[in-house]
Design a protein around this motif. Structure first.
Motif, PDB file in Angstrom:
ATOM      1  N   ALA A   1      55.152  66.168 -66.667  1.00  0.00           N
ATOM      2  CA  ALA A   1      56.482  65.910 -67.217  1.00  0.00           C
ATOM      3  C   ALA A   1      57.570  65.873 -66.148  1.00  0.00           C
ATOM      4  O   ALA A   1      58.697  65.476 -66.423  1.00  0.00           O
ATOM      5  CB  ALA A   1      56.837  66.971 -68.260  1.00  0.00           C
ATOM      6  N   ARG A   2      57.240  66.291 -64.951  1.00  0.00           N
ATOM      7  CA  ARG A   2      58.232  66.349 -63.881  1.00  0.00           C
ATOM      8  C   ARG A   2      58.014  65.183 -62.919  1.00  0.00           C
ATOM      9  O   ARG A   2      57.009  65.125 -62.225  1.00  0.00           O
ATOM     10  CB  ARG A   2      58.113  67.670 -63.124  1.00  0.00           C
ATOM     11  N   GLY A   3      58.953  64.251 -62.896  1.00  0.00           N
ATOM     12  CA  GLY A   3      58.825  63.134 -61.982  1.00  0.00           C
ATOM     13  C   GLY A   3      58.903  63.588 -60.531  1.00  0.00           C
ATOM     14  O   GLY A   3      59.794  64.349 -60.163  1.00  0.00           O
ATOM     15  N   LEU A   4      57.960  63.145 -59.709  1.00  0.00           N
ATOM     16  CA  LEU A   4      57.977  63.504 -58.298  1.00  0.00           C
ATOM     17  C   LEU A   4      59.062  62.723 -57.568  1.00  0.00           C
ATOM     18  O   LEU A   4      59.381  61.584 -57.933  1.00  0.00           O
ATOM     19  CB  LEU A   4      56.621  63.199 -57.655  1.00  0.00           C
ATOM     20  N   THR A   5      59.625  63.331 -56.544  1.00  0.00           N
ATOM     21  CA  THR A   5      60.534  62.598 -55.680  1.00  0.00           C
ATOM     22  C   THR A   5      59.747  61.530 -54.928  1.00  0.00           C
ATOM     23  O   THR A   5      58.511  61.562 -54.858  1.00  0.00           O
ATOM     24  CB  THR A   5      61.192  63.541 -54.667  1.00  0.00           C
ATOM     25  N   ARG A   6      60.464  60.567 -54.355  1.00  0.00           N
ATOM     26  CA  ARG A   6      59.787  59.523 -53.575  1.00  0.00           C
ATOM     27  C   ARG A   6      59.012  60.129 -52.412  1.00  0.00           C
ATOM     28  O   ARG A   6      57.924  59.669 -52.075  1.00  0.00           O
ATOM     29  CB  ARG A   6      60.817  58.511 -53.061  1.00  0.00           C
ATOM     30  N   SER A   7      59.579  61.168 -51.813  1.00  0.00           N
ATOM     31  CA  SER A   7      58.897  61.815 -50.681  1.00  0.00           C
ATOM     32  C   SER A   7      57.606  62.491 -51.143  1.00  0.00           C
ATOM     33  O   SER A   7      56.575  62.411 -50.470  1.00  0.00           O
ATOM     34  CB  SER A   7      59.821  62.845 -50.028  1.00  0.00           C
ATOM     35  N   ALA A   8      57.660  63.160 -52.307  1.00  0.00           N
ATOM     36  CA  ALA A   8      56.462  63.821 -52.817  1.00  0.00           C
ATOM     37  C   ALA A   8      55.409  62.796 -53.208  1.00  0.00           C
ATOM     38  O   ALA A   8      54.209  63.008 -52.985  1.00  0.00           O
ATOM     39  CB  ALA A   8      56.824  64.706 -54.014  1.00  0.00           C
TER      40      ALA A   8
END
Length: 294
Positions: A275-282
């Motif tokens: 449910a938690r969108g990852l950051t682009r870096s992650a």
């Protein structure tokens, strides 16, 4: 009357509140925050005044969040997380990866010959030098809580059973067995049934299974693989350890597999919240990590 927005001090006070709640009290948070208890107390008071609610209890029974404090902590984490993501997301539109990358890992995975976490972090720093990776090594249970509390974006640990809300990406397999110390073979020989030697206990699914289904008696409670190995080395206990970790201890302690030891194999995975969108870096690091383990 128009309500004023949050000031820089308000945001700092929220960060202090979150740090205190995650540390479990004012005293444990002093070192990580670099603040005195009096300063921390003022920040907590500011948040309570702003929200018109008591957020925590302090007293002889220890530190505890109130019901309002639990709600405030959850929402504050989400808000601060969103603020942290603004610049990295804007950078991402320009094709630049930046911002913090919060990684958590189980103990001693680096010793496993099939673990390529070091190579993945090195490649990330080569291709995205503005990303700031941090890595926290935790015990099994603590790592799961850090992920759901959003103190960690990607967790690397064993997948012991499917957990709703979490997505698992397999990396490599780890095998654990019950070990003893051969230098105390007399202790083993004195027990015709090796199951009568107490099993060192720690919070772990394999330990729970060994006690419930393989006839072991519970020994002392400890926290962490290092503590398990130390107790095994005394010759008075047996304990569950990963084979790759025991191989690292071999030159000094020469642990051996207990006769008729149960055998446990678990896939180690990169774990994220669905449910938690990852950051682009992650997202970029996850791709690098999976490629390194193919």
């Amino acid at each position: 009357m128009k309500r004023q927005g949050l000031s820089e001090r308000d945001l700092l006070s929220l960060r202090v509140f979150c740090a205190v709640a995650e540390a479990g009290g004012f005293a444990p948070a002093e070192t990580s925050l670099g603040m005195s208890k009096a300063t921390i107390s003022r920040h907590i008071k500011d948040v309570e005044t702003h929200l018109s609610a008591k957020l925590c209890e302090r007293g002889p029974a220890g530190f505890a969040l109130t019901e309002a404090g639990d709600v405030a902590l959850r929402v504050a984490r989400e808000a601060l997380d969103a603020l942290e993501r603004i610049k990295p997301e804007v950078d991402g539109v320009r094709g630049v990866l930046s911002g913090p990358l919060l990684l958590g890992s189980a103990e001693h995975v680096m010793a496993h010959e099939d673990c390529h976490l070091v190579e993945a972090i090195t490649e990330l720093q080569r291709t995205a030098p503005l990303v700031r990776p941090t890595l926290t090594v935790m015990a099994f249970g603590d790592l799961g809580r850090a992920l759901t509390d959003r103190r960690v974006q990607i967790a690397i640990r064993g997948k012991y059973k499917p957990i709703p809300g979490l997505r698992h990406y397999p990396l490599f397999d780890e095998t654990q067995r019950v070990f003893y110390c051969p230098s105390h073979a007399g202790v083993i020989a004195a027990h015709s049934d090796t199951r009568s030697l107490p099993l060192v206990c720690r919070r772990h699914p394999f330990v729970t299974d060994a006690l419930a289904n393989h006839g072991f008696t519970p020994g002392p409670d400890v926290d962490g693989l290092e503590a398990v190995a130390t107790m095994i080395a005394t010759g008075r206990y047996v304990g569950l350890l990963p084979e790759h970790y025991v191989a690292k201890l071999g030159p000094r302690y020469q642990f051996d597999v207990l006769p008729d030891s149960p055998h446990y194999t678990v896939p180690f995975c990169a774990i994220v919240e669905e449910a938690r969108g990852l950051t682009r870096s992650a997202e970029a690091f996850l791709e690098i990590l999976l490629a390194a383990h193919r």
